[in-house]
Scaffold this active site. Structure first.
Site, PDB file in Angstrom:
ATOM      1  N   ARG A  53     -19.998 -24.776 -29.283  1.00 58.59           N
ATOM      2  CA  ARG A  53     -19.296 -25.686 -28.370  1.00 58.59           C
ATOM      3  C   ARG A  53     -19.100 -25.139 -27.162  1.00 58.59           C
ATOM      4  O   ARG A  53     -19.162 -25.641 -26.211  1.00 58.59           O
ATOM      5  CB  ARG A  53     -18.391 -26.059 -29.113  1.00 58.59           C
ATOM      6  CG  ARG A  53     -17.367 -27.108 -28.391  1.00 58.59           C
ATOM      7  CD  ARG A  53     -16.395 -28.006 -28.992  1.00 58.59           C
ATOM      8  NE  ARG A  53     -15.562 -27.345 -30.318  1.00 58.59           N
ATOM      9  CZ  ARG A  53     -14.490 -26.528 -30.185  1.00 58.59           C
ATOM     10  NH1 ARG A  53     -14.309 -26.024 -28.998  1.00 58.59           N
ATOM     11  NH2 ARG A  53     -14.379 -25.852 -31.315  1.00 58.59           N
ATOM     12  N   TYR A 105     -20.584 -49.918 -13.413  1.00 60.19           N
ATOM     13  CA  TYR A 105     -21.133 -49.827 -14.627  1.00 60.19           C
ATOM     14  C   TYR A 105     -20.016 -50.326 -15.798  1.00 60.19           C
ATOM     15  O   TYR A 105     -18.780 -49.885 -15.678  1.00 60.19           O
ATOM     16  CB  TYR A 105     -21.653 -48.515 -15.008  1.00 60.19           C
ATOM     17  CG  TYR A 105     -22.347 -48.411 -16.659  1.00 60.19           C
ATOM     18  CD1 TYR A 105     -23.561 -49.127 -16.710  1.00 60.19           C
ATOM     19  CD2 TYR A 105     -21.549 -47.666 -17.604  1.00 60.19           C
ATOM     20  CE1 TYR A 105     -24.089 -49.086 -17.879  1.00 60.19           C
ATOM     21  CE2 TYR A 105     -22.274 -47.733 -18.936  1.00 60.19           C
ATOM     22  CZ  TYR A 105     -23.181 -48.232 -19.189  1.00 60.19           C
ATOM     23  OH  TYR A 105     -23.834 -48.220 -20.226  1.00 60.19           O
ATOM     24  N   LYS A 202     -31.036 -42.120 -18.724  1.00 60.48           N
ATOM     25  CA  LYS A 202     -31.839 -42.854 -17.847  1.00 60.48           C
ATOM     26  C   LYS A 202     -32.696 -42.314 -17.114  1.00 60.48           C
ATOM     27  O   LYS A 202     -33.711 -41.614 -17.602  1.00 60.48           O
ATOM     28  CB  LYS A 202     -30.794 -43.587 -16.722  1.00 60.48           C
ATOM     29  CG  LYS A 202     -29.434 -44.146 -17.295  1.00 60.48           C
ATOM     30  CD  LYS A 202     -29.557 -45.432 -18.239  1.00 60.48           C
ATOM     31  CE  LYS A 202     -28.504 -45.693 -19.212  1.00 60.48           C
ATOM     32  NZ  LYS A 202     -27.315 -46.016 -18.534  1.00 60.48           N
TER      33      LYS A 202
END
Ligand SMILES: *Cc1c(COP(=O)(O)O)cnc(C)c1O
Length: 391
Positions: A53, A105, A202
């Site tokens: 992590r 968005y 994207k």
């Protein structure tokens, strides 16, 4: 990369992501370190990796790559674009205010209003290219300007030099969501911004097969704070997805050129079609943001919107497209078309949607890397079929 001292073109740096000189195996593709924990050589000693992590070797290569590509001092990789935005908005505290691009968005709007709003962070939505509007919306507790340029779906352009300059004068951070252009076409940090955020899902990933988010920043303190937040909140990207994202990014230069070429061809076709009322694409000279866009980017995205003469045709058009898929998302090799009013932007209140023009006539297309002639032919036959049905 073989020679660390040479500053290669961005195409070369993209292709060589993760291609480090591995003294043990010589692997050209960086390995996936699918491990959560790392042995300590001795008490008080570490290899630099303790727990994934906090730091994972595969993720670290991706993070260094995006920081280099955007020209930042450091980067972090997150599970999704929304996780990256969660990290960014966690820079703020109860009582803070941010100024945000109006045509936003939908998921970002939802995150600000429905999540961070509960923790006492407020936002004002304006056309971020309007300096007078920025001035009017600035409050004593304003901490940052959050910009999308171009916006999605209406492709509104913000002058990044002018706004980051204004923000600096008032001690505000400038944060830019650079998802639509990627560092291949636009590097906001070089234009004065402090933080860049991406949905890696994207164009960076580019194959409609991995969810990811990235944050890049300038300045030691800010960069440390963002790294701290990604570890503290546990929003980190897994090793396998980090590798998939790097794999996609290697071909970013080729894909962006083709996306731009296809979108320009499709936009020009739509502009001449009698069923189309308006095309919103900054590469077209009639677009109000054309000159600003040309002055701050080296190219245009592959996604844009257009308005059909009547919303009555939309259902039939979406039913008749064959090569272009009726699906959400953008930035992948496959072309997709969506209906923003009912899909991506349904989270945005009707009055805001109407104010910016996300209405029943608006369609959005993400041009993939297919042959432009096939995309145009697909749209032409879908329009013809819709007209045959509805007159
Ligand atoms: C998709 C998208 C996001 C959210 O990213 P996810 O990876 O879907 O969480 C944020 N900003 C923009 C501009 C996007 O297109």
């Amino acid at each position: 990369m073989a020679d660390e001292k040479t500053r290669y073109h961005i195409d070369s740096r993209l292709a060589q992501i993760g291609s480090v000189d591995d003294p043990v195996t010589g692997a050209v593709s960086y390995p996936i370190y699918q491990a959560t924990a790392f042995r300590h050589p001795a008490l008080g000693k570490s290899t630099g990796f303790d727990y994934s992590r906090t730091k994972n070797p595969t993720r670290a290569v991706l993070e260094a790559a995006i920081a280099d590509l955007e020209g930042g001092d450091g980067g972090v990789a997150c599970t999704t674009g929304m996780a990256a935005l969660q990290v960014v908005f966690s820079l703020f505290s109860q009582g803070d205010h941010i100024i945000v691009s109006l045509d936003l968005y939908g998921g970002t709007y939802r995150l600000i209003e429905k999540v961070f709003g509960r923790f006492g962070i407020t936002a004002t939505y304006v056309d971020t290219n309007d300096l007078a509007a920025l001035e009017r919306s600035k409050q004593a507790n304003t901490k940052a300007v959050f910009i999308e340029t171009p916006t999605n779906p209406l492709m509104m352009i913000t002058d990044l030099r002018a706004v980051s300059n204004w923000a600096k004068q008032h001690g505000l951070l400038t944060i830019v969501d650079n998802t639509l252009l990627t560092p291949y076409f636009q590097r906001p940090l070089e234009l004065g911004a402090d933080v860049v955020v991406h949905s890696g899902t994207k164009y960076l990933g580019g194959h409609n097969d991995v969810l990811a988010g990235l944050v890049v920043s300038k300045g030691a303190e800010l960069t440390e704070q963002i790294g701290f937040l990604n570890n503290a909140m546990g929003t980190v990207l897994g090793a396998h997805d980090s590798w998939l994202l790097m794999r996609g990014m290697k071909t970013l230069a080729l894909r962006m050129e083709r996306h731009q070429q296809n979108a320009t061809a499709v936009a020009k076709f739509l502009q001449t079609h009698p069923l189309v009322e308006h095309v919103y694409y900054p590469a077209l000279e009639h677009h109000p943001g054309h000159a600003i866009q040309a002055g701050q980017t080296s190219g245009n995205t592959g996604i844009f919107s257009f308005k059909i003469k009547s919303g009555a045709y939309v259902e039939a058009i979406l039913r008749h497209i064959k090569l272009i898929a009726f699906a959400e998302s953008l930035g992948g090799v496959e072309s997709l078309m969506t209906y923003p009013m009912v899909q991506t932007h349904s989270n945005i209140p009707e009055e805001i949607r109407n104010a910016i023009g996300v209405d029943e006539k608006l369609l959005r297309i993400s041009c993939g890397i297919e042959h432009a002639d096939d995309l145009i032919a697909d749209l032409a036959q879908a329009f013809a079929a819709a007209q045959a049905e509805l007159g």
